[in-house]
Design a protein around this motif. Structure first.
Motif, PDB file in Angstrom:
ATOM      1  N   ILE A   1      -4.604  -1.284  -7.447  1.00  9.59           N
ATOM      2  CA  ILE A   1      -6.011  -1.066  -7.570  1.00  9.59           C
ATOM      3  C   ILE A   1      -6.022   0.724  -6.598  1.00  9.59           C
ATOM      4  CG2 ILE A   1      -7.625  -1.689  -5.256  1.00  9.59           C
ATOM      5  CD1 ILE A   1      -6.822  -4.222  -5.942  1.00  9.59           C
TER       6      ILE A   1
ATOM      7  N   TYR B   1      -0.964  -1.410  -4.144  1.00 13.63           N
ATOM      8  CA  TYR B   1      -3.049  -0.397  -4.033  1.00 13.63           C
ATOM      9  C   TYR B   1      -2.288   1.345  -3.421  1.00 13.63           C
ATOM     10  CZ  TYR B   1      -5.033  -4.233  -1.977  1.00 13.63           C
ATOM     11  OH  TYR B   1      -5.766  -5.271  -1.888  1.00 13.63           O
TER      12      TYR B   1
ATOM     13  N   ILE C   1       1.006  -0.878  -0.385  1.00 16.06           N
ATOM     14  CA  ILE C   1       0.100  -0.001   0.108  1.00 16.06           C
ATOM     15  C   ILE C   1       0.468   1.336   0.029  1.00 16.06           C
ATOM     16  CG2 ILE C   1      -2.067   1.104   0.948  1.00 16.06           C
ATOM     17  CD1 ILE C   1      -2.006  -2.310   2.445  1.00 16.06           C
TER      18      ILE C   1
ATOM     19  N   ILE D   1      -7.191   3.557  -4.876  1.00 16.97           N
ATOM     20  CA  ILE D   1      -8.050   4.108  -3.707  1.00 16.97           C
ATOM     21  C   ILE D   1      -7.889   5.271  -3.598  1.00 16.97           C
ATOM     22  CG2 ILE D   1      -6.801   1.988  -2.524  1.00 16.97           C
ATOM     23  CD1 ILE D   1      -5.195   4.109  -1.622  1.00 16.97           C
TER      24      ILE D   1
END
Ligand SMILES: [Zn+2]
Length: 311
Positions: free
Chosen positions: A140, A112, A88, A142
């Motif tokens: 992905i 992310y 992340i 966010i």
């Protein structure tokens, strides 16, 4: 439960920094038992102790994985494997993303990031090394304040929007949406929360409110004073001008958060110029007196669903 590990606690450059002979870096080289060396900030979290998620990817990541058995491949699972399920990203800062390039050995990666951070990295041809095979890297997107589950773990992550610009190398990329160039992370598992904010340009009421809801907060400790970089090297910026509220002084983080009573308050992302790195300094003592722990490489915390923090 929520496992949290600090694998590195220094700001960019590490401690000591390669070209720095300041009092603190010199102390670290000469008296490492007094002022221990630190790798650049890296954290890892897990809800089961087997599947791990990296918070950013530091330039020291290879060493940090080799120092952490939980993050290493296991021979019984085949010749190529990793317990690292995803990464992340909280910004596109080099000291928080360069480690991605160290993970380029054709391992499928799940990352992310906000769309502007993703686009910033994708605009750099180095990162094509992570996209040589179909499905090698999966991004992905966010968004601030939109919670999402971390893969198939029990951890729910909510990006905390923070004011902040893209790093200098990306300053020509136009139009970062407000609160997306730099974020904090609220990590929640079975009702226990950790706030992860390694870069805090302003202590707002929103942040204070969020911190009060947490069992643990990980806080930006880049600088003690606004001018400490400037005193080391003329022409370098003030702490606040590069997005870090300093710890000390009446308008510093320690004062601004003095009424936040959460069980575990930990300082991270500590620049090699910050005097709290010397355990004999007045600033170190003041920090501890204010109820803060000074994070160190190897520091860890496990939060159980129905019990208080057990460090
Ligand atoms: Zn130094």
């Amino acid at each position: 439960m929520l496992h949290f590990k600090l694998l590195g606690t220094a700001a960019g450059g590490g401690f000591p920094q390669w070209n720095c002979a300041c009092q603190l870096c010199d102390l670290c080289r000469k008296q490492p038992l007094r002022a221990a060396a630190r790798l650049q900030l890296q954290s890892a979290i897990s809800s089961d102790g087997e599947n791990w998620f990296l918070l950013n990817a530091s330039p020291d990541l290879r060493s940090q994985i080799e120092a952490t058995p939980e993050l290493q491949p296991v021979a019984t699972k085949g010749q190529r494997n990793t317990p690292i399920r995803a990464i992340i990203l909280t910004s596109a800062d080099l000291d928080q993303v360069l480690g991605l390039l160290l993970l380029r050995e054709f391992q499928p990666l799940l990352v992310y990031a906000t769309s502007v951070v993703r686009q910033t990295l994708q605009a750099n041809s180095f990162f094509r090394m992570l996209d040589r095979l179909p499905g090698q890297i999966t991004w992905i997107d966010i968004r601030p304040n939109e919670s999402f589950p971390l893969a198939d773990s029990q951890i729910v992550c909510t990006p905390i929007p923070l004011p902040g610009a893209l790093p200098f190398y990306a300053s020509t990329i136009p139009g970062a949406p407000e609160g997306e160039a730099s974020i904090g992370l609220l990590l929640e598992c079975e009702g226990k929360r950790i706030a992860y904010t390694p870069s805090v340009p302003e202590v707002t009421d929103n942040l204070r409110h969020l911190y009060r809801s947490c069992e643990a907060i990980m806080m930006d400790a880049t600088f003690w004073s606004d001018t400490e970089l400037n005193r080391l090297q003329t022409g370098t910026p003030l702490a606040r001008s590069i997005g870090h509220v300093p710890l000390g002084g009446e308008d510093g983080t320690l004062a601004l958060l003095s009424n936040i009573n959460v069980p575990t308050k930990v300082l991270i992302h500590i620049n090699n110029s910050n005097p709290i790195l010397d355990p004999l300094s007045a600033e170190h003592e003041e920090t501890l007196r204010a109820g803060w722990q000074i994070g160190h490489d190897g520091w860890e915390l496990t939060l159980h669903p129905s019990s208080k923090a057990a460090a």
